[in-house]
Design a protein around this motif. Sequence first.
Motif, PDB file in Angstrom:
ATOM      1  N   GLU A   1       0.828  -1.206   0.000  1.00 53.60           N
ATOM      2  CA  GLU A   1       0.000   0.000   0.000  1.00 53.60           C
ATOM      3  C   GLU A   1       0.864   1.258   0.000  1.00 53.60           C
ATOM      4  O   GLU A   1       0.541   2.248  -0.667  1.00 53.60           O
ATOM      5  CB  GLU A   1      -0.922  -0.015   1.224  1.00 53.60           C
ATOM      6  CG  GLU A   1      -1.927   1.141   1.250  1.00 53.60           C
ATOM      7  CD  GLU A   1      -2.731   1.244  -0.023  1.00 53.60           C
ATOM      8  OE1 GLU A   1      -2.969   2.389  -0.481  1.00 53.60           O
ATOM      9  OE2 GLU A   1      -3.119   0.202  -0.586  1.00 53.60           O
ATOM     10  N   LEU A   2       1.972   1.244   0.728  1.00 51.84           N
ATOM     11  CA  LEU A   2       2.883   2.390   0.718  1.00 51.84           C
ATOM     12  C   LEU A   2       3.468   2.610  -0.679  1.00 51.84           C
ATOM     13  O   LEU A   2       3.578   3.750  -1.146  1.00 51.84           O
ATOM     14  CB  LEU A   2       4.016   2.161   1.720  1.00 51.84           C
ATOM     15  CG  LEU A   2       3.658   2.337   3.199  1.00 51.84           C
ATOM     16  CD1 LEU A   2       4.810   1.877   4.068  1.00 51.84           C
ATOM     17  CD2 LEU A   2       3.326   3.800   3.492  1.00 51.84           C
TER      18      LEU A   2
ATOM     19  N   ARG B   1       2.102   1.579  -3.574  1.00 50.33           N
ATOM     20  CA  ARG B   1       1.020   2.005  -4.465  1.00 50.33           C
ATOM     21  C   ARG B   1       0.715   3.490  -4.293  1.00 50.33           C
ATOM     22  O   ARG B   1       0.589   4.228  -5.275  1.00 50.33           O
ATOM     23  CB  ARG B   1      -0.231   1.178  -4.184  1.00 50.33           C
ATOM     24  CG  ARG B   1      -1.377   1.463  -5.153  1.00 50.33           C
ATOM     25  CD  ARG B   1      -2.641   0.717  -4.768  1.00 50.33           C
ATOM     26  NE  ARG B   1      -2.501  -0.721  -4.909  1.00 50.33           N
ATOM     27  CZ  ARG B   1      -2.411  -1.578  -3.907  1.00 50.33           C
ATOM     28  NH1 ARG B   1      -2.427  -1.122  -2.649  1.00 50.33           N
ATOM     29  NH2 ARG B   1      -2.294  -2.867  -4.116  1.00 50.33           N
ATOM     30  N   ALA B   2       0.623   3.922  -3.054  1.00 46.20           N
ATOM     31  CA  ALA B   2       0.305   5.329  -2.808  1.00 46.20           C
ATOM     32  C   ALA B   2       1.437   6.238  -3.276  1.00 46.20           C
ATOM     33  O   ALA B   2       1.195   7.299  -3.881  1.00 46.20           O
ATOM     34  CB  ALA B   2       0.037   5.544  -1.316  1.00 46.20           C
TER      35      ALA B   2
ATOM     36  N   ALA C   1       1.471   6.409  -7.118  1.00 50.06           N
ATOM     37  CA  ALA C   1       0.349   7.226  -7.603  1.00 50.06           C
ATOM     38  C   ALA C   1       0.618   8.709  -7.378  1.00 50.06           C
ATOM     39  O   ALA C   1       0.278   9.552  -8.222  1.00 50.06           O
ATOM     40  CB  ALA C   1      -0.937   6.794  -6.903  1.00 50.06           C
ATOM     41  N   ARG C   2       1.247   9.038  -6.257  1.00 52.70           N
ATOM     42  CA  ARG C   2       1.550  10.450  -5.961  1.00 52.70           C
ATOM     43  C   ARG C   2       2.525  11.025  -6.990  1.00 52.70           C
ATOM     44  O   ARG C   2       2.316  12.120  -7.522  1.00 52.70           O
ATOM     45  CB  ARG C   2       2.137  10.547  -4.551  1.00 52.70           C
ATOM     46  CG  ARG C   2       2.425  11.986  -4.114  1.00 52.70           C
ATOM     47  CD  ARG C   2       2.938  12.041  -2.688  1.00 52.70           C
ATOM     48  NE  ARG C   2       4.236  11.379  -2.540  1.00 52.70           N
ATOM     49  CZ  ARG C   2       4.428  10.207  -1.943  1.00 52.70           C
ATOM     50  NH1 ARG C   2       3.410   9.534  -1.429  1.00 52.70           N
ATOM     51  NH2 ARG C   2       5.651   9.690  -1.864  1.00 52.70           N
TER      52      ARG C   2
END
Length: 742
Positions: free
Chosen positions: A265-266, A268-269, A272-273
């Motif tokens: 999740e880290l 992926r985020a 995306a950022r």
Amino acid sequence: VAQRERLGFPLLKGEPALSCPAEAVAPLSGLTGERHTFFWEIGCEEIPAGLLPGAIAALPSQLEGGLREAGLWVEGETRVVGQGTPRRLVVWVTGLAARQADREEERRGPALERAFAADGTPSAAAEGFARSCGVTVAELVRQTTPRGVYLVYRLRQTGEPATVLLPRLMTGLLATFPWKKSMRWGAGTMRFVRPLRWMVALLDGQPLPFVTEDGLVAGAVTQGHRFMAPGPLPVDSAWFGQGLEGYRQALRAARVILDQAEREELIRAGVARWAREVGGQALLSPALLTENACLTEWPVPLLGRFDPGYLAIPPEVLTTSMQHHQKYVPLAGGDGRLLPCFVAVANLETADQAVLVQGFERVLRARLEDAAFFWNEDRKIPLADRLTGLGQVVFQAKLGTLHQKVVRMSRLAEWVAGFVEPRPTAEQVEQAALLSKCDLITGMVGEFPELQGVMGSHYWREEGGDPEVAIAIRHHYRPQGMADALPATRLGTLVALADKLDTLVGCFAVGLAPTGTKDPFALRRAALGVIRMVLAGQHHLPLREVVRTAHGLYATGVLEEDVEPTVRQLLAFFHGRLTAFMKSEGYDGDLLEAVQVLERDDVWDMVLRVRALAVFKTLPACAALVAANKRIAHLLDKSGGTGWEGPLDEARLGLPVEQALYRALQGCAETVATLVQQRAYAEALQQLAGLRTVIDHFFDEVLVMDPDPAVRHNRLRLLARVRETFRQVAEVGCLVVPEVDS
């Protein structure tokens, strides 16, 4: 050695897998309570990213199995959780039984009359039984059973505590952990995926005495991040009181994120950022996300850039360089075109992250420089001019060169094209087949093997070649697995079919068929690919003739097996693959068996029949008709298969029920034949279902095996005609249905 002796572990070579003798558990003697909590961490060098997810799942699963077998698992109470990072595998067990339940073992010996002589002295049988149990005859008891009185030995075994059993389980699990590959290191004999560096084993927060085969002693000290928090990290008892969450937080303070899902999740985020920042979207596949999470303990996504001039190279080359070679995430604009930037996932934070970014960019630049060189150099030689060079590349030692293979492929594809509509031109088929492997001897594919087929397509387009041929070159390796896409065009399908069929026939005919789990030439995958393409295109391809044709295209003396044995082997192989495929689609195995006994070789036609049978099994008449067909087959087999082969004598059908069955059969036979010719098998079976009543009446009122041979044979001929009418669709008697009342 000193540590081992101090803990009481004189582990000798060849000693059984008991690494913690009972006398060594004194430090844990103060444990109380009926349930324990067990924590185990295996610390090692970095585990390969591709193996880590399986290991995280396997450790708790294997441990649970061992705990159940040892009698320490409490149903409804015991829970086991596993996690891991590249440097550690962790398992946390709660609700663990404190000890095994006591067990009573009972062994039955000889009967009393055989156990003692007339004077009461023990017989040799009684003494031998007692000796095998390690006791005297006097210590045996007598037990009365429905079959008589026997000598019995009863032994009550006291259950062992978890403190003794857990080290045994740990030793066995380390020795048998299901790694695809393992290694030895140093002077030791132990095998694991990577060298073990530390181990933590705690029971209710107290160190559990344990030492590995190579002498690594478990303790209460773990390790933080290799670079940001190096050195030992003592396990505080306060962590244990907070459960696994306390351990997670302690590791986080040491710059290690334990949960793989959290690391993903880290990443992926962060990706995306960065994508939003450059106005693009990330080409982040689930596989690439998981791989990066399995490469890092503290993932830090960083944005890197490369020279826009490299965008002149085909995009597949860029994405392959980034994704497969460097594990970077490519970024694309709103139009789908690649942007000159990427996201790399670092495994640490530094005061100046730009230093890391420069390193990522420098490594990629070297890759792209090579790619640009090969792209320019390869285009200097036309793709067709490389065809002769395939004669220097061995396809398979027994089957010749790639040049010979593509020539066979072109001829086989042209033959198969006769069963495909709309049919590509002969020129397209020949061109696509002959050029399909030419990029294998280009510099680009030599550097990036993943791009075989893709680069041939690009080079052909650059030369102004037929776009249809270019697509076929690109797709002819498809499908390479159940999840892989099929060729997008008829031409690509033809070349892909020819490629796979040529390989299958050649390998089977020189003794290279798969055996057990071994399939070095991926022949199972090739056969499944043929099946998927045939079904997707609804092609009525006669496999027998295909195999014979492909076999005949090999030069004389190349193949070791004659054509007909090869045909039989491959048909059985395809039937096996089709059965597995249809089961994965939700169809029962008996449906395909009912079709296969007809020895059909048209895969699409077989699937149509299977689908029709699946509908037929839902009809109210199905069970009775299945039973009737089984009865007919039994009667015909019982008769020895003789005496009823001739024509049916209508005049001998003396009973009304015989005549009724004959008329009903006459009435539907022509309709069924027409429907079968149209491949409308569901409708044909619907017609046959209408015979249920007359068939039931026939068996209720007619003695088939009449004493009069002429009558008996005539009735068997009538039943044989019924069976053959059903067999126009399938052998209905093979279906598995609930039995019907007589």
